[in-house]
Design a protein around this motif. Structure first.
Motif, PDB file in Angstrom:
ATOM      1  N   TYR A  42      -3.915   0.320  -2.494  1.00  0.00           N
ATOM      2  CA  TYR A  42      -3.413  -1.031  -2.258  1.00  0.00           C
ATOM      3  C   TYR A  42      -3.103  -1.704  -3.598  1.00  0.00           C
ATOM      4  O   TYR A  42      -3.915  -1.641  -4.535  1.00  0.00           O
ATOM      5  CB  TYR A  42      -4.443  -1.844  -1.474  1.00  0.00           C
TER       6      TYR A  42
ATOM      7  N   ARG B 172       5.667   3.381  -0.823  1.00  0.00           N
ATOM      8  CA  ARG B 172       4.926   2.126  -0.847  1.00  0.00           C
ATOM      9  C   ARG B 172       5.530   1.159   0.175  1.00  0.00           C
ATOM     10  O   ARG B 172       6.744   1.045   0.286  1.00  0.00           O
ATOM     11  CB  ARG B 172       4.969   1.521  -2.253  1.00  0.00           C
TER      12      ARG B 172
ATOM     13  N   ARG C 189       0.843  -1.206   0.000  1.00  0.00           N
ATOM     14  CA  ARG C 189       0.000   0.000   0.000  1.00  0.00           C
ATOM     15  C   ARG C 189       0.869   1.243   0.000  1.00  0.00           C
ATOM     16  O   ARG C 189       2.010   1.228   0.429  1.00  0.00           O
ATOM     17  CB  ARG C 189      -0.942   0.014   1.202  1.00  0.00           C
TER      18      ARG C 189
END
Length: 113
Positions: free
Chosen positions: A93, A45, A38
């Motif tokens: 996500y 990330r 995510r």
């Protein structure tokens, strides 16, 4: 060419649940590690959860006990069950397949306080 398609995101209140699903084509899921990552606004990330070809799982400390990753090799899917969601779980996500270094297009999850 591996294609990954995520589904199941959306908006939920804190304490609620969502289930993300990723279906892949072009590769046998059973021979590779898959994962969910995510990215929150303004942040890098990060790994959320992974599951190996043998079913060994790993979770970020921030989601342990709340999230569960699972796979269905017959359907080429990897799911992420997210319970007790918190506002800090908000982000895009991404589904990931390690063997081909492939990413899905990403799906938004928003947890309101």
């Amino acid at each position: 060419q591996v294609q990954l398609v995520e589904s199941g995101g959306g908006v939920v209140q804190a304490g609620g649940s969502l289930r993300l699903s990723c279906v892949g084509s072009g590769m046998l899921f059973r021979i590779t590690t898959e994962g969910w990552y995510r990215q929150a606004p303004g942040k890098q990330r990060e790994m959320v959860a992974t599951i190996s070809s043998r079913g060994v799982t790993d979770y970020a400390d921030s989601v342990k006990g709340r999230f569960t990753i699972s796979r269905d090799n017959a359907k080429n899917t990897v799911d992420l069950q997210m319970n007790s969601l918190k506002p800090e779980d908000t982000g895009v996500y991404y589904c990931y397949v390690s063997l081909s270094d492939s990413w899905g297009q990403g799906i938004q999850v928003t947890v309101s306080s």
